[in-house]
Design an enzyme around this catalytic site. Structure first.
Site, PDB file in Angstrom:
ATOM      1  N   ARG A  70      42.510  41.938  46.714  1.00 54.09           N
ATOM      2  CA  ARG A  70      41.316  41.280  46.052  1.00 54.09           C
ATOM      3  C   ARG A  70      40.077  41.885  46.516  1.00 54.09           C
ATOM      4  O   ARG A  70      39.153  42.210  45.687  1.00 54.09           O
ATOM      5  CB  ARG A  70      41.588  39.671  46.284  1.00 54.09           C
ATOM      6  N   HIS A  74      37.363  43.510  43.980  1.00 60.07           N
ATOM      7  CA  HIS A  74      36.010  43.087  44.025  1.00 60.07           C
ATOM      8  C   HIS A  74      35.003  44.132  44.445  1.00 60.07           C
ATOM      9  O   HIS A  74      33.654  44.052  43.985  1.00 60.07           O
ATOM     10  CB  HIS A  74      35.814  41.694  44.727  1.00 60.07           C
ATOM     11  N   ASN A 103      32.788  35.994  44.508  1.00 60.73           N
ATOM     12  CA  ASN A 103      33.044  36.362  45.768  1.00 60.73           C
ATOM     13  C   ASN A 103      33.207  35.410  46.823  1.00 60.73           C
ATOM     14  O   ASN A 103      33.570  35.930  47.977  1.00 60.73           O
ATOM     15  CB  ASN A 103      31.976  37.521  46.031  1.00 60.73           C
TER      16      ASN A 103
HETATM   17  C1  HEM Z   1      42.012  40.276  35.371  1.00 61.61           C
HETATM   18  C2  HEM Z   1      40.990  39.613  35.697  1.00 61.61           C
HETATM   19  C3  HEM Z   1      41.119  38.732  36.992  1.00 61.61           C
HETATM   20  C4  HEM Z   1      40.513  37.441  37.206  1.00 61.61           C
HETATM   21  C5  HEM Z   1      39.796  36.602  36.108  1.00 61.61           C
HETATM   22  C6  HEM Z   1      40.939  37.164  38.612  1.00 61.61           C
HETATM   23  C7  HEM Z   1      40.547  35.974  39.083  1.00 61.61           C
HETATM   24  C8  HEM Z   1      40.866  35.394  40.438  1.00 61.61           C
HETATM   25  C9  HEM Z   1      40.531  34.209  41.126  1.00 61.61           C
HETATM   26  C10 HEM Z   1      39.673  33.194  40.194  1.00 61.61           C
HETATM   27  C11 HEM Z   1      41.421  34.046  42.058  1.00 61.61           C
HETATM   28  C12 HEM Z   1      41.561  32.639  42.990  1.00 61.61           C
HETATM   29  C13 HEM Z   1      40.464  32.857  44.036  1.00 61.61           C
HETATM   30  C14 HEM Z   1      40.421  31.596  44.779  1.00 61.61           C
HETATM   31  O1  HEM Z   1      40.421  30.667  44.171  1.00 61.61           O
HETATM   32  O2  HEM Z   1      40.298  31.753  46.228  1.00 61.61           O
HETATM   33  C15 HEM Z   1      42.072  35.367  42.274  1.00 61.61           C
HETATM   34  C16 HEM Z   1      42.951  35.529  43.114  1.00 61.61           C
HETATM   35  C17 HEM Z   1      43.349  36.805  43.498  1.00 61.61           C
HETATM   36  N1  HEM Z   1      43.167  37.828  42.812  1.00 61.61           N
HETATM   37 FE1  HEM Z   1      42.618  37.900  41.089  1.00 61.61          FE
HETATM   38  N2  HEM Z   1      41.525  38.154  39.173  1.00 61.61           N
HETATM   39  C18 HEM Z   1      41.785  39.242  38.238  1.00 61.61           C
HETATM   40  C19 HEM Z   1      42.494  40.468  38.717  1.00 61.61           C
HETATM   41  C20 HEM Z   1      42.789  40.762  39.966  1.00 61.61           C
HETATM   42  C21 HEM Z   1      43.099  42.192  40.324  1.00 61.61           C
HETATM   43  C22 HEM Z   1      42.958  43.344  39.408  1.00 61.61           C
HETATM   44  C23 HEM Z   1      43.590  42.112  41.414  1.00 61.61           C
HETATM   45  C24 HEM Z   1      44.207  43.139  42.639  1.00 61.61           C
HETATM   46  C25 HEM Z   1      44.729  44.468  41.870  1.00 61.61           C
HETATM   47  C26 HEM Z   1      43.372  40.617  41.959  1.00 61.61           C
HETATM   48  C27 HEM Z   1      44.115  40.359  43.228  1.00 61.61           C
HETATM   49  C28 HEM Z   1      43.982  38.781  43.494  1.00 61.61           C
HETATM   50  C29 HEM Z   1      44.746  38.216  44.402  1.00 61.61           C
HETATM   51  C30 HEM Z   1      45.664  39.103  45.455  1.00 61.61           C
HETATM   52  C31 HEM Z   1      44.550  36.948  44.786  1.00 61.61           C
HETATM   53  C32 HEM Z   1      44.717  35.971  45.907  1.00 61.61           C
HETATM   54  C33 HEM Z   1      43.689  36.050  47.040  1.00 61.61           C
HETATM   55  C34 HEM Z   1      43.895  35.371  48.058  1.00 61.61           C
HETATM   56  O3  HEM Z   1      44.894  34.785  48.376  1.00 61.61           O
HETATM   57  O4  HEM Z   1      42.643  35.264  49.009  1.00 61.61           O
HETATM   58  N3  HEM Z   1      43.121  39.926  40.979  1.00 61.61           N
HETATM   59  N4  HEM Z   1      41.864  36.028  41.091  1.00 61.61           N
END
Ligand code: HEM
Length: 339
Positions: A70, A74, A103
């Site tokens: 992530r 970002h 973020n």
């Molecule tokens: C398509 C649009 C995307 C949206 C709207 C989105 C949104 C989010 C949101 C809201 C979270 C939760 C954060 C939290 O509550 O702590 C999240 C977590 C995460 N996202 Fe996305 N994301 C997107 C694309 C991606 C991409 C492209 C990647 C990496 C290639 C990614 C990897 C992750 C990962 C691994 C987590 C878990 C993070 C953690 O455990 O701290 N996301 N994402």
């Protein structure tokens, strides 16, 4: 934690070499100076230092790969892949990327700091923070089990670190958990990534955790739903999420697994979860209710091996967004401050 499975075949090796060569050529054509093995002469141990550091953190906390993937996403979507997300605020620039709402829950900074500390000791002023972020994300994906046809997942290096960090830029470039397919496609398109790459990269939501606030709107008072629950959610899954994230005043720190069955494994479960109504965000669910993205998602359910390969390639593409050069970049000495 899943590991890489080694099933090397000659055909797979040839396919891999061709794909890697095409990606490299594409980067050269775009005028980017990154390539695999950039530090082979200047700091031969660069990649192994990053890998070792990621492994150490992962052995303490198996959610490390999720944090690092992530972090790269970002970073690259705002000011390009230039480690701008790592910069701390200063009196001259109080409104930095880190303060943008998407973020606030980004993690993994201490992994990068540790790797940088070791790299500065081994090869002073040589390895950029932006490269550490990219390599660490790659290492995280591999540690979590991404299987690139059993072959090493290469990551080009040679990025420069940026000097600009803007909260407003981050708020507008990063997608929201409520985005629809059109918005997601357009935000990824703005960064040179196709809709197919957007669907492929969304598969990263097969690992890691999310805070209740990002999907509570689907559990209570959902517009037009008789019971207030988003009807695209599986009912049993929705009930379980309601128990984890109670209405009213949930603990702001409560987190829920993005993939209930294998939360630490980079597999293609995200896509089967989506079709079963078991993905957390409205933005995720949207992919499974749109004709085009439904089609590509279905291919990813059917052929997990292809998704692994596509994910590795799309990650490399994402890690090459809007790179800085020697005129607007530098190699930071401390990832949290410009030189
Ligand atoms: C398509 C649009 C995307 C949206 C709207 C989105 C949104 C989010 C949101 C809201 C979270 C939760 C954060 C939290 O509550 O702590 C999240 C977590 C995460 N996202 Fe996305 N994301 C997107 C694309 C991606 C991409 C492209 C990647 C990496 C290639 C990614 C990897 C992750 C990962 C691994 C987590 C878990 C993070 C953690 O455990 O701290 N996301 N994402």
């Amino acid at each position: 934690m899943g590991g890489l499975r080694y099933g090397r075949s000659t055909t797979a090796a040839v396919v891999h070499i061709v794909v890697a060569t095409l990606v490299l050529q594409a980067q050269v054509l775009l005028g980017q100076d990154i390539f695999v093995g950039f530090y082979d002469q200047s700091c031969p141990q660069a990649e192994s230092i990053v890998t070792q550091t990621v492994k150490e953190f992962n052995s303490q906390d198996p959610t490390t790969p999720a944090a690092l993937l992530r972090l790269l996403f970002h970073d690259c979507f705002v000011e390009g892949c230039d480690a701008s997300i790592l910069l701390d605020s200063t009196p001259a620039n109080p409104n930095i990327e880190k303060m943008a709402s998407p973020n606030l829950t980004v993690r993994g900074y201490e992994v990068i700091d540790k790797a940088k500390e070791r790299l500065e000791a081994a090869c002073p002023q040589t390895v950029s923070c932006a490269d550490i972020v990219a390599l660490a994300a790659r290492d995280g994906a591999v540690l979590a089990g991404l299987n690139f046809q059993g072959l090493p997942l290469t990551m080009a290096t040679g990025r420069w670190d940026g000097r600009v960090s803007s909260m407003d830029a981050a708020n507008s470039a990063l997608p929201s958990s409520k985005s629809n397919v059109q918005q997601l496609t357009s935000q990824f398109g703005n960064k040179g990534l196709s809709q197919d790459e957007m669907v492929t990269l969304s598969g990263a939501h097969t690992i890691g955790k999310a805070h209740c606030v990002n999907f509570m709107d689907r559990l209570y008072d959902f517009p037009g739903s008789p019971n207030g629950v988003d009807p695209t959610l599986d009912p049993a899954y929705a009930a379980q999420l309601q128990a984890q994230c109670p209405r009213g005043n949930p603990n702001q720190n409560t987190v829920v697994d993005l993939d209930q069955s294998t939360p630490f494994v980079m597999d293609n479960n995200y896509y089967s979860n989506g079709f079963a109504g078991k993905v957390l965000f409205g933005s995720d669910m949207a992919l499974f209710h749109d004709f085009e993205t439904q089609f590509t998602s279905n291919l990813n359910v059917v052929n997990g091996m292809t998704w692994n390969q596509k994910f590795g390639n799309a990650l490399a593409q994402m890690a090459a967004i809007e790179l800085k050069d020697e005129f607007d970049g530098e190699v930071r000495l401390n990832c949290r401050r410009i030189n």
